[in-house]
Design a protein around this motif. Structure first.
Motif, PDB file in Angstrom:
ATOM      1  N   ASP A 109      59.460  31.688  58.444  1.00 51.24           N
ATOM      2  CA  ASP A 109      59.139  30.198  57.727  1.00 51.24           C
ATOM      3  C   ASP A 109      57.859  30.439  57.405  1.00 51.24           C
ATOM      4  OD1 ASP A 109      61.686  29.548  58.271  1.00 51.24           O
ATOM      5  OD2 ASP A 109      61.403  28.252  59.901  1.00 51.24           O
ATOM      6  N   GLY A 110      57.484  29.987  56.514  1.00 54.93           N
ATOM      7  CA  GLY A 110      56.167  29.850  55.754  1.00 54.93           C
ATOM      8  C   GLY A 110      55.802  30.987  54.861  1.00 54.93           C
ATOM      9  N   LEU A 111      56.663  32.122  55.072  1.00 56.06           N
ATOM     10  CA  LEU A 111      56.334  33.286  54.008  1.00 56.06           C
ATOM     11  C   LEU A 111      57.552  33.520  53.327  1.00 56.06           C
ATOM     12  CD1 LEU A 111      54.784  35.442  56.937  1.00 56.06           C
ATOM     13  CD2 LEU A 111      53.196  34.142  55.253  1.00 56.06           C
ATOM     14  N   GLN A 112      58.342  32.658  53.073  1.00 55.33           N
ATOM     15  CA  GLN A 112      59.789  32.988  52.366  1.00 55.33           C
ATOM     16  C   GLN A 112      59.372  32.687  50.942  1.00 55.33           C
ATOM     17  OE1 GLN A 112      62.785  30.755  53.808  1.00 55.33           O
ATOM     18  NE2 GLN A 112      62.935  32.068  55.783  1.00 55.33           N
ATOM     19  N   PHE A 158      60.901  34.999  46.397  1.00 55.01           N
ATOM     20  CA  PHE A 158      61.668  34.370  47.624  1.00 55.01           C
ATOM     21  C   PHE A 158      62.273  35.208  48.131  1.00 55.01           C
ATOM     22  CE2 PHE A 158      65.689  32.358  48.951  1.00 55.01           C
ATOM     23  CZ  PHE A 158      65.006  31.681  50.017  1.00 55.01           C
ATOM     24  N   ASP A 159      62.322  35.405  49.497  1.00 53.16           N
ATOM     25  CA  ASP A 159      62.846  36.303  50.494  1.00 53.16           C
ATOM     26  C   ASP A 159      63.135  35.453  51.590  1.00 53.16           C
ATOM     27  OD1 ASP A 159      63.956  38.147  51.986  1.00 53.16           O
ATOM     28  OD2 ASP A 159      62.829  39.867  51.027  1.00 53.16           O
ATOM     29  N   PRO A 160      64.327  35.024  52.053  1.00 49.68           N
ATOM     30  CA  PRO A 160      64.885  34.427  52.877  1.00 49.68           C
ATOM     31  C   PRO A 160      64.846  35.304  54.436  1.00 49.68           C
ATOM     32  CG  PRO A 160      66.603  34.800  51.894  1.00 49.68           C
ATOM     33  CD  PRO A 160      65.649  35.150  51.069  1.00 49.68           C
ATOM     34  N   LEU A 201      56.702  25.568  33.626  1.00 50.29           N
ATOM     35  CA  LEU A 201      57.999  26.595  33.629  1.00 50.29           C
ATOM     36  C   LEU A 201      57.987  27.036  35.079  1.00 50.29           C
ATOM     37  CD1 LEU A 201      57.916  28.728  30.506  1.00 50.29           C
ATOM     38  CD2 LEU A 201      59.604  26.812  30.877  1.00 50.29           C
ATOM     39  N   VAL A 202      59.360  27.348  35.596  1.00 49.99           N
ATOM     40  CA  VAL A 202      59.241  28.248  36.854  1.00 49.99           C
ATOM     41  C   VAL A 202      60.307  29.377  36.674  1.00 49.99           C
ATOM     42  CG1 VAL A 202      61.198  26.972  37.775  1.00 49.99           C
ATOM     43  CG2 VAL A 202      59.524  27.716  39.404  1.00 49.99           C
ATOM     44  N   GLU A 203      59.965  30.618  37.087  1.00 50.26           N
ATOM     45  CA  GLU A 203      60.658  31.589  37.005  1.00 50.26           C
ATOM     46  C   GLU A 203      60.917  32.477  38.438  1.00 50.26           C
ATOM     47  OE1 GLU A 203      62.833  34.889  35.883  1.00 50.26           O
ATOM     48  OE2 GLU A 203      61.990  33.194  34.531  1.00 50.26           O
ATOM     49  N   PHE A 204      61.926  32.363  38.895  1.00 45.34           N
ATOM     50  CA  PHE A 204      62.464  32.826  40.270  1.00 45.34           C
ATOM     51  C   PHE A 204      62.586  34.432  40.329  1.00 45.34           C
ATOM     52  CE2 PHE A 204      63.693  28.420  40.183  1.00 45.34           C
ATOM     53  CZ  PHE A 204      62.870  27.970  41.304  1.00 45.34           C
ATOM     54  N   LYS A 205      62.238  35.077  41.408  1.00 44.01           N
ATOM     55  CA  LYS A 205      62.500  36.546  41.501  1.00 44.01           C
ATOM     56  C   LYS A 205      62.803  36.753  43.042  1.00 44.01           C
ATOM     57  CE  LYS A 205      61.186  37.789  37.456  1.00 44.01           C
ATOM     58  NZ  LYS A 205      62.425  37.924  36.389  1.00 44.01           N
ATOM     59  N   CYS A 206      63.921  37.216  43.430  1.00 42.31           N
ATOM     60  CA  CYS A 206      64.525  37.210  44.622  1.00 42.31           C
ATOM     61  C   CYS A 206      64.481  38.942  44.725  1.00 42.31           C
ATOM     62  CB  CYS A 206      65.661  36.821  45.059  1.00 42.31           C
ATOM     63  SG  CYS A 206      65.693  34.894  44.536  1.00 42.31           S
TER      64      CYS A 206
END
Length: 206
Positions: free
Chosen positions: A162-165, A156-158, A110-115
């Motif tokens: 780059d590389g740390l998002q 995830f945090d845009p 599974l995958v669970e996304f948190k922003c």
């Protein structure tokens, strides 16, 4: 069925959902927390009325909804995994439970996304996987109902370079935690049923 749609909200009504499992499992020094009782009342009301609870969507929740497609694309690009969307999943053996995973991965994952709105939260996720611990009960509940073996919990945090998002922490299925959830759902479901029956008795006597 699309998450957030009227159909999705109706399917969830009267069920214990993974996003509220932390409330179900919350305790204080003196016993179960107020959030647990609030959840039981909310589920009972949904079963009595047949209508989903009216919930307020704050800015942080809106942010998560808006950024999730970007998070999914970034995850797929990073891992090479193809995320299969799943709106709502139930197990016939547990009709009082329903879950909405952000995605299925292959046969076992599974995958669970948190922003998170808080950059400090994303930093903590990068440093030590704090997000996976924060959403432990939600993730274990999803693995329980989908019968999956692991879940990638993704922050995830845009706004980060780059590389740390992306912060990806893999959580394995924990049978002990799942057994605790089963016991908690069984007890809470009995409390909900008692409330509903009391209301039906009052209506009959009126």
């Amino acid at each position: 069925m699309i998450q957030g749609s009227t159909e999705w909200l109706a399917a969830r009504a009267g069920k214990f959902t993974a996003s509220r499992f932390a409330d179900l499992m919350a305790t204080t020094k003196s016993g179960p927390s107020a959030s647990r009782q609030n959840l039981i009342v909310a589920v009972a009301l949904e079963r009595l009325t047949g209508e989903p609870e009216q919930t307020f969507q704050n800015d942080a929740m809106k942010r998560g909804t808006e950024l999730e497609p970007l998070a999914r694309g970034a995850y797929e690009a990073k891992t090479g995994e193809l995320v299969e969307l799943a709106a709502f999943v139930i197990d016939p053996g547990w009709p009082s439970v329903g879950i909405s995973p952000d995605g299925l991965l292959g046969d076992d994952g599974l995958v669970e996304f948190k922003c998170p709105a808080s950059q400090a939260k994303h930093l903590a996720a990068l440093r030590d996987g704090a997000h996976a611990r924060e959403y432990r009960w939600q993730v274990q509940g999803q693995m329980w109902i989908t019968r999956r073996q692991w879940c990638d919990v993704v922050s995830f945090d845009p706004r980060f370079p780059d590389g740390l998002q992306l912060a990806i922490t893999r959580v394995e299925r924990d049978e002990k935690a799942i057994d605790q959830l089963k016991q908690a759902v069984t007890a809470a479901d009995a409390e909900v049923a008692a409330i509903v029956q009391d209301m039906k008795n009052m209506r009959s006597a009126a």
